[in-house]
Structure formats: C-alpha cells, structure tokens
Design an enzyme around this catalytic site. Structure first.
Site, PDB file in Angstrom:
ATOM      1  N   ASP A 228      -6.987  -5.581   3.236  1.00 19.97           N
ATOM      2  CA  ASP A 228      -8.227  -5.084   3.814  1.00 19.97           C
ATOM      3  C   ASP A 228      -7.922  -4.325   5.104  1.00 19.97           C
ATOM      4  OD1 ASP A 228     -11.323  -5.428   3.449  1.00 19.97           O
ATOM      5  OD2 ASP A 228     -10.971  -5.663   5.593  1.00 19.97           O
ATOM      6  N   ILE A 229      -8.573  -3.175   5.275  1.00 17.87           N
ATOM      7  CA  ILE A 229      -8.389  -2.378   6.493  1.00 17.87           C
ATOM      8  C   ILE A 229      -9.230  -2.998   7.603  1.00 17.87           C
ATOM      9  CG2 ILE A 229      -8.605  -0.094   7.529  1.00 17.87           C
ATOM     10  CD1 ILE A 229      -8.456   1.078   4.696  1.00 17.87           C
ATOM     11  N   GLU A 271     -13.140  -0.743   1.391  1.00 17.47           N
ATOM     12  CA  GLU A 271     -11.892  -0.609   2.147  1.00 17.47           C
ATOM     13  C   GLU A 271     -10.871  -1.679   1.761  1.00 17.47           C
ATOM     14  OE1 GLU A 271     -14.550  -3.153   4.883  1.00 17.47           O
ATOM     15  OE2 GLU A 271     -14.762  -1.669   3.281  1.00 17.47           O
TER      16      GLU A 271
END
Length: 365
Positions: A228-229, A271
C-alpha cells in the site's frame, strides 16, 4: 487504503469497513448529490456515488470528475456504463463476445466462399467431361462450337476464381485483424489500464491456481505481498490526480522490476498492489519486499511539467505464506493484517506473518 473487492461470477462485491460515523457521513453526501442531480437512489447508483465520495477509487473518481466538469447528465445509461466499467467485468466480456461474433461471421463467409468455389469447379468438370464425350467423331463445325463453349466456360471459371481469390484475401486479412483485436481485448481484460500491470482479475485467477499447485506439492512455498502506498490520498489531494497517476505507475514499474520472473505483480485496487510469489518462502519474500520498499523510498517524485520536486513516497508491505489446506481468504487476510500492522507502526516498513504471530503470542509489545 483501498477497499477489498472480491469477484463472484464476474461481479465485484465491495466491502466497506468504514466506521459507522464515517459511513453515515459518506452516505449523506452521496444521497444529497444524487438528489441534487436527479439520480434515482437505487442500489446501483448508490454504489457508484458512495464509492465516489469514499474517494478510495481514483479511477472512478477521475472519470466522474470529468463527467461533472463536462456537465454530463447522469442518466440511467451513464450509470449503467460506470457500474459495468468499475464494478463488474461486463465491459470486457462484451468486448470479447462482440469480437468473437465478428470473427465467427467472417469465418462463415469464408466457408461459403469455399463452397462456391467447390461448386464452380464441379460444374466446370462436368462441362469438360461432356465436351470430351461429344468432341469425339464430331463434325468440324460442331467441334468448333464445342471448343468455343469450353473456352467461354473456362473464361467464366477464371473470372470466378479470380474474384473468389480476391474475396478470400480480404476475408483472410479481416480474420487476421479480428484475431489481433480478440487478443488485444483479452489482454486489456487482464491488464490494469492505468499502470499496465496485471489487474485484480488476474490476481484472483492466479491465486486459485497457485494454491491448488501448492496443495499438490508442485511448489516450494507460496508467498504474498500486500503493498500500500503511504498517505496516497493526501498526495492526490495536494498535487492532483495526474501526479497520483504518475506515482501509481512508478510503484507498479518498481514492483515488476523488483521480483523474479515467476512472481506476478498486480494492481489490487486503488493504491494497493498485490504480488504473488511462487516457490518463495516467507523469509525470502520479506527480503524482496524490503528491497522494493527501500528502492521506492529512494526515488523522488517530480512534476515533469514544472520540474517541482514533490518529495518521496513510501510503501507499507504485509507478507504471508500459504499454509496448505487453508482458505484463500485466510492467506490474504494474514498479509492484509501484517500490512495494517506496518501502517500502525508508522508506515514505510515491511511486516510479516511471523511478526503477527509473535504479537499475538505476546512476545512483542
């Protein structure tokens, strides 16, 4: 972080783990906007607008912002198109079916052409056989008429074959183009349009295949990275969707470059990314994840248009290893829980299922 989406019979069912207060606020915004725009509040439209205000689906948000800026009326047709595009597999299925039908029609036309050519050849053969029988012992004048008839029939046969050859050449070109279109549509159905890597459908199919192989002892381990960003929504809100898209493409590229040829990097949603790693045990998967995390953190994001330095981005990564016999959901859940643990411990880090187990056992605070 992206909401989880599970595919059942081509329909992506959404899970919304927002707290009740947050969910109520989002629902209120969605219903108010739907009423303002005269959109019927049935479940399909509600799903679209709730997801829009949830703002965890950048592709959907981007498309709807464009429609709003253009003053598009959100008719039932527009709603159906949005739902099919972002919440079902219908768009890709229709594309494959349409191209396949065109290919089938063209092949049928080719079969008709071959049948015509065959019928023409048989008729010509009958003419030659008749000529062969009649010309023997015929008077010169009659023989001349027979020869003229055969020559006319030969000219017609040549013209017919020439036309058939041209038509078959055109049909062959059409078949080639349709096969290319079919390959392209199939590829698009398996590819994330923004990042160019495999999409959620590929993940769902591949994880089923790999867990079956693992159960047959065909694999020496199977690991999963959930990626995950960090603070992606804040980055998107601050610098805009175009820069957010650039970040998504950068992460996708570095994920692909950072894993071996057997591993499959996919965009899981929003994302969030997922990487399936066959024949890799969890400790090696953690090492790979750490390398990817450091590499992403070392990159600086720049606005190519203005040359503005937008700083660095970081990743949180959860890692799990498949246990033979467990449900696929458990395998994914452990990686997801490890990802949440990484987020909770400050982000920009890798957490494995081993650390989760230690936490549960009370061995770590």
């Amino acid at each position: 972080m992206a909401r989880k989406r599970a595919e059942h019979g081509g329909v992506l069912t959404m899970e919304y783990p927002e707290a009740p207060g947050q969910a109520a606020s989002i629902a209120s915004q969605a219903l108010a906007r739907m009423e303002q725009m005269g959109v019927a509040p049935h479940p399909r439209n509600y799903t679209i607008w709730y997801s829009y205000f949830l703002d965890h689906y950048p592709d959907l948000r981007r498309r709807m912002d464009t429609l709003l800026s253009e003053g598009t009326s959100f008719t039932e047709t527009v709603g159906e198109e949005l739902y099919n595009r972002y919440f079902t597999a219908q768009e890709e299925t229709d594309g494959i079916a349409s191209t396949g039908l065109k290919l089938e029609v063209t092949l049928e036309q080719m079969r008709t052409l071959f049948s015509s050519a065959h019928a023409g050849t048989e008729a010509y053969n009958r003419t030659l056989e008749s000529f062969s029988g009649e010309v023997q012992g015929a008077e010169p004048q009659h023989a001349e008429r027979l020869i003229a008839t055969v020559l006319d029939e030969t000219q017609r046969m040549l013209a017919t074959n020439r036309a058939l050859g041209e038509e078959l050449a055109r049909s062959s070109d059409e078949v080639r183009k349709l096969r290319e279109d079919l390959d392209r549509v199939r590829l698009e159905a398996l590819t994330d349009g923004l990042t160019g890597i495999a999409n959620r459908r590929v993940f769902d199919a591949t994880i089923r295949d790999l867990t079956h192989r693992a159960a047959r002892d065909d694999l020496n381990g199977l690991s999963l990275l959930m990626v995950d960003i960090d603070h992606f929504k804040r980055f998107n809100d601050t610098f805009g969707h175009q820069m957010g898209d650039q970040v998504l493409r950068l992460v996708a590229r570095l994920l692909q470059q950072g894993v071996d040829a057997e591993s499959i990097a996919t965009r899981y949603g929003g994302e969030e990314f997922a990487v399936l790693m066959p024949n890799i045990r969890v400790r090696d998967a953690v090492a790979t994840a750490e390398t990817i995390r450091r590499q992403v953190a070392s990159k600086r994001v720049t606005n190519r248009r203005t040359n503005q330095d937008l700083g660095c981005i970081t990743l949180s990564i959860g890692v799990s290893e498949y246990v033979i016999g467990e449900a696929i959901g458990q395998f994914i859940q452990r990686a997801d829980e490890a990802l949440y643990m990484a987020k909770g411990e400050g982000r920009n880090r890798v957490v494995s299922q081993m650390e989760l187990e230690l936490r549960r056992a009370g061995a770590v605070p």
